[in-house]
Structure formats: structure tokens, C-alpha cells
Design an enzyme around this catalytic site. Structure first.
Site, PDB file in Angstrom:
ATOM      1  N   GLN A 129      63.395   2.543  -3.137  1.00  0.00           N
ATOM      2  CA  GLN A 129      64.648   2.847  -3.916  1.00  0.00           C
ATOM      3  C   GLN A 129      64.431   2.458  -5.309  1.00  0.00           C
ATOM      4  OE1 GLN A 129      68.516   3.495  -1.827  1.00  0.00           O
ATOM      5  NE2 GLN A 129      69.012   2.068  -3.276  1.00  0.00           N
ATOM      6  N   LYS A 158      69.519  -8.062 -47.600  1.00  0.00           N
ATOM      7  CA  LYS A 158      68.797  -7.555 -46.509  1.00  0.00           C
ATOM      8  C   LYS A 158      68.609  -6.121 -46.398  1.00  0.00           C
ATOM      9  CE  LYS A 158      66.325 -10.247 -44.314  1.00  0.00           C
ATOM     10  NZ  LYS A 158      66.832 -10.596 -43.268  1.00  0.00           N
ATOM     11  N   SER A 198      72.192  -7.046 -42.898  1.00  0.00           N
ATOM     12  CA  SER A 198      72.486  -8.193 -42.512  1.00  0.00           C
ATOM     13  C   SER A 198      74.037  -8.396 -42.451  1.00  0.00           C
ATOM     14  CB  SER A 198      71.747  -9.214 -43.144  1.00  0.00           C
ATOM     15  OG  SER A 198      72.594 -10.554 -42.868  1.00  0.00           O
ATOM     16  N   GLU A 221      61.028  -3.110 -35.445  1.00  0.00           N
ATOM     17  CA  GLU A 221      61.357  -4.260 -34.345  1.00  0.00           C
ATOM     18  C   GLU A 221      61.638  -4.019 -32.871  1.00  0.00           C
ATOM     19  OE1 GLU A 221      62.553  -7.964 -36.810  1.00  0.00           O
ATOM     20  OE2 GLU A 221      63.888  -6.212 -37.546  1.00  0.00           O
ATOM     21  N   SER A 233      72.675   4.616  -3.933  1.00  0.00           N
ATOM     22  CA  SER A 233      71.829   4.718  -5.190  1.00  0.00           C
ATOM     23  C   SER A 233      72.477   5.836  -6.077  1.00  0.00           C
ATOM     24  CB  SER A 233      70.411   5.316  -4.621  1.00  0.00           C
ATOM     25  OG  SER A 233      70.425   6.372  -3.867  1.00  0.00           O
ATOM     26  N   HIS A 242      41.951 -10.123 -38.224  1.00  0.00           N
ATOM     27  CA  HIS A 242      42.382 -11.469 -38.029  1.00  0.00           C
ATOM     28  C   HIS A 242      43.517 -11.471 -39.344  1.00  0.00           C
ATOM     29  CE1 HIS A 242      38.782 -12.830 -35.906  1.00  0.00           C
ATOM     30  NE2 HIS A 242      38.241 -11.910 -36.647  1.00  0.00           N
TER      31      HIS A 242
END
Lengths: 461, 461, 461, 461
Positions: free
Chosen positions: C321, C282, C276, C289, C22, C155
Site C-alpha cells: 500500500q 535580492k 527576500s 534551487e 488508504s 572541476h
């Protein structure tokens, strides 16, 4: 280098850059990215965007860069936002402005989906191999232990005697279903997004069926919006991995139990056990506990990606960047678990005496009921009568097979001197002869079926 | 009535009984349970356990009981632990002790696994039908809206113009994958556990391949230990349902957005909307919000069963009883959602003016870059130049198409009088002609492919 | 070096070692491990196991090793199974056999639980700070935007006008609950396992209350079996982090919507946006996000550890672990998200015109109903009448405020010339004066309450 | 009756209505809904909307309706969309148009959030009681079994002897943490949303602090947008229930193991066991398997609601309707499990002989190491030497305590004639005297602490 800063006035904030950059994990897609770029350069050549000499230059250099990745000589920069940017940046370093033509008609949206699918197509066969190797071990164990009767459990209570072979094989069949699923996922992964552009398709004149074949896909995708956001293949792979892991956890739980002092059926080899820092006598089945415990992580990987995908609105959203880490983790986890489990099973030793001693006479109860049924008593009534015998035995702190005939006859006069035949574990086991039963003959047939499955698998490979 | 109290001295505690009893939900398996019992009675007859007249009596009465279930005349008792007990209890009421012979060589462990698989095999076709109905609606919408251009989004930002048809179809293809998965699951469900007994197989002499065929299964299971504990089919069904639900949530999110005042592309029909108790003007897309929200429950169903299965040790454990509620819930949820979504899509109306007005000139940016690429500028450079034009336009609070040629020429002398041709949404859309692109011709082809898929589906049905 | 190989004859298999080790992730506990060891050495000294000079030597050397970790000079070996082994190995290199005395009466089981809790106690305050920083930003925004009316949605439909301030503050209060939870978790984390040994307690004579205080814990654990396996604190932390992440996803969804062209209320600064690779125009809200998408991973972390913990039998099992990676990931995720969100909110700009233009007259419907209620019409009837007015307006493609008085009076004669007063967004907003309402006065009071909360938080810190 | 159809022209589609209606599950909120309405009617009276006689009429009738619910005489109609509509519809039947005044200034959004919180506040104390009852049983068992030594396990391997009391108490402390969490959740639930309207607050002049007190809340909510969408209390309750369930699964796993033939420590009473339909001898720990298995469902409930909440944008969305079913299920599950577990623990019997026989001599290894440490050997060296002794014993198929002194002295000359003292389980157990250790004295103290905790709990109740 950024692929997109034309319209921006301010530098990206360091914290935002770090959050946004995916290079730390998507660099695993390097070779797939280059393969995709080579194919795309050929497309651009056919479409007249790149001349023959340009495409040759680009593709030769891309192969050089691939070599750099393979030999760990590729030098990542802090400014490499993702693997696509890193490769294009390096290409630019080596061939100048010509590099800037490669991204024509392509977007990182279709590019990353293509890379990721290629990666999975490359790695599914490796996993397939490890899965079948474990299956081979299970069949070997089944062949070796064909004569050994162990208690069979339901509710962790001794229920009926079974062959240990039968127990080994039960894990073979769950893995067979996993493999079947994996191969079906492979087919759904073999659909090419490249040529979908950012979301609307590409304006480059390209035969996407040819392109798909060149890259080793079966088909091109049918809808560009769907293609850039479809992560079904990733989430399906996670589901496959999770269910496989659940199966391994079941096997692990069995081994952990059988290795306890109280069961004592199995001793793991030192090579696949660990000890305690405080307790000198301990020999722990850590590897099986990890196989069991990591199932949680697998469930989390699956749940997490499903929750991420929920309610994403349009073609590509940045949320999709969260798809890679869980898939890589699921793959790596199985790849690390499977060989260890195979090795640990191969090297464990059985304690025949403990196993024999553990076979409790009460497991003969259903044979006793069958005995009565054969004498014409309806099963439900027979069940009840044997239940009463069990009650009597329990009160005397005896097992069923330790009751005398006289005691049995207090329950029902149908019990007779032929009763002693019933208390024979081998005979009991040999009764379940139908397909899938634990009778030695049925198990032999099962081994044949299992080997046939493996042969088919080898053929697929 | 209990099927098992022979060895017990004390009554079951009421609280334990209530916890343990599954009749509240497994009564949905009633008809499948009876079908299985009829087949098993035939087996017992062949094996000599039941005479011809006995099997006829049993099977005739079982059919009578089936009718009672169908007409809701079956009278459940508080003592009915589960559906198997209820049926056997009723059989006993009608034909006496003979009923007690039916359970010979069979256990509730193989019985419930058989019932549950039969139930799923019965219900998958119904779901299949609802899924294809929604697909039919999507194709219809795609045909209707073939001329309509809407903004295409990535990151919820206007990216490129696309056909609304293309958007409808994107949802068709994700459902196609769901259907493909469902049919593969059906095959893995069509494996018969009956004849596996409690865990070790049955001692009854039975041809399980024949029995499988009689019950409508493809094959008998290969290993009895595996067969009584294998719930892969259930968890796979939950995965299918969850991923389908994720796809519906994506569609729902789109409809909810498009129905907002700000987008305003869509108005749902009154028949598929609801209002507010306080705000008189409200018309809410509740059904799509529920489609989206119920995805959470679906993820929970899947996660829950996976966690339940984790680390179960041996053949059958009572934990497996937790398999049914989530599967029933997932089935019912999809069955209630799919027709509502189909209906709501069919009846919604489009606001063409709002859609047209929403098409932002900045979506022409990539067409502008293509324009420069055609003049020989490498794409990466073209991207940068257009980015600069965007920056200029932004500063003037204009869209790209509102800049003058002179302003463009400040960015690059390559911009010329033919530039105006670029700012035409129809032209832009028509460029993406490769398979899967948004050009009208490509979308027409997509519709043809989609219809072909549907034809194949009808054939399967 | 292994801490446990006395009883083992064979080397651990490489694959098993790699699975088991580990060190790759638990090295983050290095400083906590050393702190725990120093305290334990003092205990051993009091108990007579270590002499004064021994404890001084050990503790001095441990501090040297701590420095090596801080300056990244600690040299990990392939044979370091975990952080405890690494530290003990290094101690042995520096002071020889004396190092071997340190582990007296202690096990890695109580050691790792102690280290992990110490780590969390060290890091919760850092997270607390980032959370309150975001709260400070939200209050600042609320103060700045106190005059700005935006549409309020239910809504995702325009419902009633609200103050933007009110919207900012709604996110303040959910974070307040997160902070409250975090502080309660901190208290439950401040329970010391050290002195629980492997499972049964330690045989060393130790005052665990003193030891707890020395290490900064509130109390020693009450039961050694529980103490070595209790991971409630870890899973609670994951729950806190997940729910915080859900709250951030709600904020993120709002920002993403408001940044779309269709809403257009908000423009993110270039410093917190990305572009982009294909589409030059863009500007994407990637950071929000990612905040939204990473919520999936957080849910997965939580689910995964819960599933891992399910049905673990005894004191310590290796499955535990799996606790560290998800906790580290959850911490790191929040630490990377929170400053970016704070920065992005601070630097975004508002488009006042777009906001004003978006206020739909239909949002006045409830004010209209209130108008009728004041004239003595029961609310339910008033709701209905306004609903009819909405219907009329819709048919004429108008908003409510665009209907003439005559048209209103066709619905009800109660509408009169004072009606025009109703269609005033500022007046409408100012009506909701009760605690928690959107009236400017109520929001001012809310800001005061929020600041008071922050003051209390500073005090805690 | 619909509360909202003024503006609608078409009837709601049947399928949409069925999907949308929540009456099937939210009818559990009936009494809370009425309580909230009575309080709201008083508010409307104070605000001058209702006269004294009107409020008296309304509230008297609401109490009549409450009685109908209590006596199961309330007649639900197909048109009752939800519990709020059902109550208002019934009120209208009994008092006519006056009923229509009750909804003034209130929305179902704040109403349902209020009802749901009231429901939880009503039911948390009931759960609290069941949890403390189980704790009482655990303490009783601990007192009874204070003299009984059992093997203590880590990794399911015998590790060190412990008191059975200590094992019982380990489960007490995890439940204590659950209770602590539950009480903190109760405080966060006691925040009143009523007066938040649909989203913007209410226009009614109301002292929400008074209203909160009247309804039994601690405080009114601070922000109306947050108040109508905040479901933290629900998801927190699910988390509490899930972690409690994980703790029960741990206890269950232990009981299942201890009840197996191989361990054989425990026999469950017939009243809390079940049998097999096929195997007459079986006595299965079904109730503990269900406790274990239902943990999966609990994890699913939690995950599901978290996923539902992810990325919901604005004040109220219909997705929130998915909050109730999982909370009711989690509550019901715990309410059915807890008394059964309490009962089963109280009535189980112990097999002292089996327990005694199971104590393996290898568990003395750490005592042996301590023996060497006391002779001045560093622990790490002592551990190694004992490990060698274990190896020798294993090779001879002996336990440590079966080796001769001579054999020990081959490992180390420090072993001497006083060695035999070490092999005494009672002495070994009695060494761990520090707080939380397994020594009888320490466990006695633990019992005192546990009882003090219970006293505090009774005080809270």
C-alpha cells in the site's frame, strides 16, 4: 501579499508561485510563528523600535490571530506565500501599517528555523509519551508471560528455548535507546536561531540569551551563517524516527510470523485486524505489515533530506524548504503507528497449545554439549559429537530427544542414564542466569530494570 | 576448519563458502577478537571450565597470535571462515585440543558483536582527534582573517557583507555538533554483548559487570536477544559519519566556488591540487570535489544498512554480517578526508584584491532600509522603497551605491546627505553585534567560545 | 462499509482503521477503478454471472459515479476504507444488492494493481509532453545562442571555450535518455493484472487477452502470484523520475551559478524569481534551487519504496500500500517543475559583456599545446611546456595570452610569431568539428539531430 | 609519473595523493583502457599525428602490456595515479617518448568514460548468462513440482491452495523483467564518449562513427559536455542490480520461511547451508539470508551514486570518480549470489508430508463462496455468509471443512449435500484456468511461455 516585491517589475508566473509557495505545509508552524513574533516584538520594544503601546497592540492582535488558527477560523489567501507572510498579512489587516514594523531586523531565514525548532520542541514530548506507553505494554506482557517458553530463533531456525517475556523485553530495550536518542536530539534542537537575520546576524540590539529563555530555548546559536542553514536537528530527528521504525519493523515481523497458521502462537484481536474482500476466512495482520512497510518511507525521508543538504553552498538556500514535509511525515507516521501497536499487543491472545507443541527437541543440542563439557570433553569436541547425534536423528526423521540412550552411546560413551535430565525445556531455560539471560530469575531482574527505566522516563516527563 | 560441521554430511559448495565467508573484511577485528577471547578465558577459569594452567597457556598463546597479526605474520588459510575461526584454528595449531575449550558458553553471535563494538571504541578517539584538528585549523583561519570582509550569500546571491572569519567559524560549529554526537554514540557503543551466547544468554556462571569493566565497556547488555542483534551503534556511527560528510560537502562546495576564476577569492596550494591530462593550465580542487562526492557514498552506506536491518525477525540473522563493510568504509573515508581538508585549508592563499573587488554595493540595501527605519518608516515600507531604488539602479546598470542622492530622493524624501555613511562595508559589518553576528567584536567572542569548546574536547581526550 | 467483516466479532479500533485506510490517497485512482469495474462487469456477463440487463444497469451506474468524481460531487464517507470500497458502496446505494455481484472472482489485490497501472498509463503521456516541451525550449535556446562563446568548465575551473548552444544542448540529450526510459517503462506497465484474483488467478471463465485489449493494456500478466505483488513498474517510474530530477538539478546548478553576481552571465526574469523579506536588493533563483532540492525527495521516494519491497515474502502484503504516495509525489513534482523550468529558461536574459569579459586566456592552453604538437613535439612534452608557460604567467599574475613571445620562447624555441593566431576564442572553438564537438558546424548538426529526435517524439505522441 | 604537473611548483601532499588516486579500483579497467588506446592510436595515424611505424610500435606494445595484465605480471608503481597513467607510464618505459604522443586530442575525461562503458558492455553478457541459468533452474523446478499443492499466502496468512510450480514460476517472471531492463541498459551503454576530449570535443580529425564501430559501440555520443559527465548507464545498471536483488530477496524470504521448523516444507542441502559455532543442531539458510541482506547494500549503492550526481555543475567533476566502486560491487554481488541461489534451489529437498499436512481447510472459503454464487447469491452476500461460517468454526476451534452440513445450514439453507465436493484442494486449484492462474493446465502453459522466453534469450546471447 509579497514581502519582497519592491524591486520586481513583473508579476510572478503562476506556475513559479505555486512551486515556490510553502503555505500548504508550513501552516503547521502557525502557533510557533506567532510565539516567535510576540517575543520579537518585545525585543523591538526594548530596542526602541516599537513603543509600549505599539508592542501591546501587536502582541494582543497576534494572540487574536493565534486563536483564529486554533479554532480553524483563520482564512488563508491564495497570495499567502508561507505562514510568515500569512500572519503578517493578517496582522496588517487588523492593525494597518504598524504591522510593517514587526519584521525589522528579522528575516524569514531565522524566523522559519526558529519556528521549526519550536514545533519540534513542542512535539517531541508527545512522541516520547507514545513511546513509553508502548514500553509499558511490553513490560506488562513480559510480566504476564513470564512462565511461557517459546522457541528462540536465529536464522529463523529453532535455536534454544527462551521465555516469551524475554522476547517482549528485547523490544523494550531497543525502544529505550530510541528514547535516549530522542532526548539528546531535543537538547540539540533547543538552540535558538532567532536574531541571526538573513545570514549576518541582526542589527537590532538584543540580548539573545534572554530571548532564548523567553522562547523556551536553552541557548542562542553561536554563528548566524550556521544558524540559518543548520538542519541537523531535522535530519537527526528523521534518523531517530527511522531507527525507531526499524525497531518496530522487527517487532512487526515477529508478530506477523507468530500469527501465521504455521507458527500459530498468536491470534490478533478482531479490533486490530482486517479481512479480505475476496477470501472470507482471512484475518490479516495489516497493522503490523504497515508498521513494517512504512519503514521504507522513513528510510526515504532520511535519505532524501540528506541528499538535499549535500553540497548546499551558503547560508540559506531555498532547497532547505524541503526539510518540513519529511519531518512532519515521520512524526505523523510514528504517532499513528505507536498507539495501534500498543493496542494490538495488549489485545492479542496466545495459543498455548500451539506454542508448546512447537518446542523442538533439537533445541536441546547445546544442553547436550554442555552435558559432555561437564564430563570433561572440550566444547569443540562436544559440539562435534552432538552434531553427529543430530545427524543420526535426522536420518531417522527423529528429534534429538527421541533417540535412545543406546543410540547416543554409539556417538560417545560419555552419554549415560542421567542424560534424560537434559531434555527438559524449563531446566534448559533456567540455566542462563547471568545478566541479560533468559532464565526466569534473570528475566525478573530485567523487568525490574525496565521498570526503573520507565520511572526515570516519567521523571523526565 | 569449520566450527560447525558435526551434523553435516556434504562439503559446503565452493560458491556458497565464498559467499558466506567474512574473513576478507572481518580480519580487521583480529586484535579485538583476541582481547575478547582472553577475557572469556578468564571467565571460564573463574567458572571452573579452565584450570589456571590452561587459562595461562591459552592467554599466553593468544598474545602470541596477536603479535603475529601486528607484524603481519599471521597466515590466513582458505578455510578460515571468519576471524573467530581463524584465531581458534591458529590456537589449535599451537596448543592442540585445549583450544577447543575456549568456545564454551560463547557463540560467534555475541563474540562478533563484542569485537565490533570494541573496534569502534578503539577507533572513535582517532576520528575525534582528526575532527578537532580540523576545528583547530578553522579557528586559526578565523583568527588570521578577522579583518577580511567578503560577500555573504544566500541563494548564492550576494546578500550582506560578512567577515571571512565568520564563514570559517560557521563550519566549526557544525563539526562541534558532529563531535557531540560521536561522543554520545561512543557511550551507547560501550555496552557489552559478551555473555549473551547465541541468543539466550550463557550458561556459564559469569559476573558480566566485572567482565564489562575488564574489557573497557561501561555496562553489560540487558537482554541477550537484543544484544546479539542490536546494530544501533553501527547504524548510528554511519549516521554520524554521513552528517559529518554533509558538513564537509558544504565546506567543500564553498571552497570550490571560491576557487573558481569567477569568484577568485582563493587559490589552493599546489600540494593539495591536481591538474589535467589534457589541459595544461588546469589546477583543480579535486580533494574538495572528492569530499563532496564521497558524501553520496556515505549516504549510501547509511541507507544500505538501514534497509538491511528492516524487518529482520529474530535474534541473529546472517544479514547482520553486512554491518561491517559500511562502517569500515565510513571510518576510512573520514580518516582520509579530514587531514587532507585540514592541510588544504591551512595552505590555501587568499586573493585580497579579488575579494575586495567583488563586494557589490547592492549588499548595502538592508543598511539603507535600516537608515529609513531609523527615520521612523516601518520596515516593510522601507524595504519597498529600497526595492524601488534597486529597480532604478538596475535599469541604469548601476549598483545602489552608484546612484546619486537626487536619484534616491526621487524614491523617498527621507534620504538625505548623511546617506553616504551607509555605503561603508566595515560599518555595515560592525552593526551585527548580537551573539552570533558578524561584527568583529561578536566574532572575537565567537573565537573565544570556539577555543573553549576545543579546550573541553582536549580534556575529554 | 467493509468488504470483509463477515468473520469478525469486534469493531475495528479507530486508530487501526485510520492507519489502515488508504482512501486519502488512492481516491486519485477513482476513474481507473471504475473503468476496470466496467470491463469486469462485461467479463461477468460473458461468464454468465451477470445478465445483460444487470451488466447494463451496473455499467450505466458506474458511469454516473464517474461523473460524480469528475464534477467533485462524489461524497466520501468515513467508512470508505479505500477507493474500491467507496465505489462499491456508492454502487450499492444506487442499485442495491446487485452491486454485490460485481466483486465475483475479483480481489482488491488484482483490482488495485490494475487501477494503479491504468493511472500511470494515463499520466505518462502528460509527463512525456512536459519533457518534450522543455526539450523544445532547449533547442530554441541553442539556435538563438549559436554565436555566443562562454567558458567551459571542468572541476568548476575554466577549461576551454565552448558555445553556449552546446551547453544548452547537453541538457537536451540527458532528457532524451529520460524519455527513452519513460517509454520503455510504459511498455512494462501495460501488462494487466486483472484476473489474478487474490493470488491464485480467477475462477471466472475469462479471455484475459481480450480483457487486456479492452482496457488498453498490451498483455495480460503471466503469473497471478507475481501479478498481485509486482510493483516493478512503480519503482521503475520512481527511478526514471529520480534520474530526470538529477538531470534537472545539474541544469539548475548551472543556472544558479551563472546567475550569481560573480559569474553574472544570466539574469532571470522577474516572473520566475523571488525576493527576500529582509534584503530589498535580492532576486533569488528559488525555482532552480527547488528543482535542485527536490531531487533529494525524489531519491528518498525511490529508496523508500525499494526498502519497503525488500524481503516481502508472499503474493500480496499490506506493505505494498506504500507504493502510491511516492509515485504520485514524483509525478506531481515533475509536473510542477518542468513548466517552471521551461518558462524560466525562455524568459531569462544574457549579459553578453559579462560573458565576454569572463573568457580567460588560460583556456587557450590546450590550443597552445596543439600548436606545439603540430610542430612535431609529442603531446605529453607539449603539455609540459605549456604548463611551464602557465607557471611563468601565474607568477607574473598574468593570463597566458598576456605573455610576450619572448617569454614564450624562454620555454620553447618552437614558439614563434604565428603564435598570436592561437589566442582567438572563435578559432579555438571552431577546431572541435567531430560529431559532438563544440565547433559551430558540429553544433548546427547537433541541432538537426535534436530536432529529428523531437519529430520522432511527436510521432510517438 | 603525473600526466599534469607542468604548471605545479610543489609536490602533491601524500595524503592528497592517496585520496585522489583511483588506481586501487580502476585497474579493473586495464584491458578496456588498452583497447581504447589501440583504437585511438589508429585514429591518430589516420589524422597524421602518428606515422604507420609509430602506430604499429605503439599498438604492438600496448598488446604486450595487455598480456602483462592478463598474466598478473604488470608491475604497478606507487606513482600510478590511475589506470590511464599506469598504462601510459608503462608504454613510456617500453618505447620512450613516442608514448607521449598517444594522448594527443584525448583526455582522461573521455577516456575513463569509454573504458567504463566498455567494461560494462563486456560484463553484461556474463551477468545475463547467470540470470538465465537461474531461470532455467526455476523452470526445471516448476516442471518437477507440477503436482504439488502448497498453501498460497497473502499477508503471510494461508489464503488459497496453489501449485508449488506456480510459486517457482512467479520468480521466473520477475527475473524476466530484470533481463529485459538489462538489455535495454546495454543499448544505452553502447554509446561512445571517446573523441569528446576534456569537455569540448577533440580537435583531431576523426570519424567517430567508424571509431565507435571499431570499439564495439553502436553510436558515438552527440554532445561532448554530456558525454564526459553522463553516468546514466552506471546508475541505471545499479538500479537494475538493486531491483534484481529485491526480487532475489523475495525468493530468499520465501525459502527461509519454508525452511523453518514451523513451515518445514523445504530442507536445504548440506552443501548450501551452514551451521552454528555454539548450537550443534543448527542448519542455517545463510546463503538466502545473505541474498536478502545484501539487498540493503545494493539499495545503498544506488542511493549513493544518485546523491553523488545530484547538483554536479559542469562537464566533468572529480566527484564522478565515485561511480566505479558501486558498479563493481553490484556486479560482483550478483555474480556471487546467482550461482549459489541456483545451486541451492537445485539441491534442496521437499517434505511432502509436512506440505500436505499444512493445507488448512479454511483456504476453501472462497470456493465455498463460489458455491453460493453459483446458487444465485450475490458474491458480497456469499462472502458474508461464509465469513459467518468461519466465525462458527473458529469458535469451535475447527477448520471450515470440519463443520457439519447441519452447521453450515444454520448459516444458509443454500448449503446442501453437494457441499463436500468443495473441500477438495485439487479441485479448488484446478478452477483457476485463465492465463496466469494456478490450475495445472494454466501452469503447463506458463511453462511453455517461460521456455519460449528462454529460447529468445539464448538467441540474444
Amino acid at each position: 501579499m509579497k514581502l519582497w516585491d519592491g524591486r520586481f517589475s513583473t508579476e510572478t508566473a503562476k506556475s513559479a508561485w505555486d512551486l515556490n509557495a510553502s503555505i500548504a505545509f508550513d501552516q503547521r508552524l502557525a502557533l510557533q510563528d506567532i510565539r516567535g513574533s510576540i517575543a520579537w516584538a518585545n525585543v523591538l520594544n526594548s530596542a526602541g523600535v516599537l513603543s509600549v503601546s505599539e508592542v501591546e497592540k501587536i502582541n494582543h492582535t497576534l494572540k487574536t490571530i493565534a486563536k483564529e488558527f486554533k479554532t480553524n477560523d483563520f482564512d488563508f489567501k491564495e497570495t499567502d506565500e508561507d505562514i510568515h507572510t500569512a500572519v503578517e498579512r493578517r496582522l496588517g489587516e487588523l492593525i494597518g501599517d504598524l504591522a510593517g514594523k514587526l519584521h525589522t531586523g528579522r528575516s524569514r531565514n531565522d524566523q522559519v528555523a526558529t519556528d521549526f525548532r519550536l514545533w519540534l520542541l513542542d512535539h517531541i514530548p508527545i512522541l516520547f509519551e507514545k513511546l513509553t506507553e508502548l514500553q509499558v505494554v511490553l513490560v506488562k506482557k513480559a510480566e504476564l508471560d513470564i512462565d511461557l517458553i517459546i522457541p528462540g530463533y536465529t536464522h529463523l531456525q529453532q535455536a534454544q528455548p527462551i521465555l516469551l517475556s524475554h522476547w517482549w523485553l528485547s523490544h523494550f530495550w531497543s525502544l529505550s535507546r530510541d528514547i535516549e536518542r530522542l532526548l539528546q536530539i531535543k537538547e540539540r534542537t533547543a538552540v535558538m536561531p532567532l536574531g541571526s537575520g538573513a545570514l549576518a546576524g541582526t542589527t537590532i540590539d538584543v540580548d539573545r540569551e534572554d530571548l532564548a529563555k523567553e522562547l523556551g530555548f536553552d541557548f542562542p546559536s553561536q554563528n548566524s551563517l550556521d544558524a540559518v542553514s543548520d538542519r541537523d536537528f531535522a535530519v537527526e530527528f528523521l534518523f531517530f524516527a527511522t531507527l525507531t521504525s526499524v525497531h518496530l519493523s522487527k517487532l512487526a515481523e515477529g508478530i506477523i510470523l507468530f500469527s501465521s497458521q504455521e507458527f500459530g502462537f498468536i491470534e490478533l484481536s478482531d479490533a486490530f485486524s482486517t479481512g479480505s474482500s475476496l477470501l472470507p476466512q482471512k484475518k490479516n495482520p495489516d497493522v503490523f505489515e504497515l508498521a513494517r512497510g512504512k519503514t521504507g518511507k522513513m528510510i526515504g525521508n532520511l535519505t532524501g533530506l540528506l541528499a538535499t543538504l549535500k553540497a548546499l553552498p551558503s547560508a540559506y538556500d531555498k532547497d532547505l524548504q524541503e526539510d518540513k514535509v519529511p519531518v512532519f511525515n515521520a512524526f505523523d507516521t510514528l504517532m499513528s503507528l505507536l498507539p495501534v501497536i500498543s493496542g494490538a499487543l495488549e489485545t492479542l491472545s496466545l495459543n498455548h497449545e500451539k506454542i508448546k507443541a512447537s518446542l523442538g527437541g533439537n533445541m536441546m543440542a547445546v544442553s547436550l554439549a554442555d552435558y559432555l563439557v561437564k564430563k570433561g570433553i572440550p566444547f569443540r569436541e562436544a559440539h562435534k559429537l552432538v552434531g553427529e547425534a543430530v545427524k543420526i536423528a535426522n536420518n531417522k526423521e527423529l528429534d534429538l530427544n527421541e533417540l535412545s540412550l543406546a543410540e547416543f552411546r554409539e556417538v560417545s560413551k560419555e552419554f549415560d542414564s542421567d542424560l534424560s535430565d537434559v531434555f527438559d525445556f524449563e531446566k534448559a531455560v533456567s540455566q542462563s542466569t547471568a545478566i541479560g539471560g533468559t532464565a526466569p530469575l534473570a528475566v525478573q531482574n530485567q523487568i525490574v530494570s525496565a521498570k526503573k527505566k520507565l520511572q526515570e522516563a516519567l521523571h523526565i516527563k
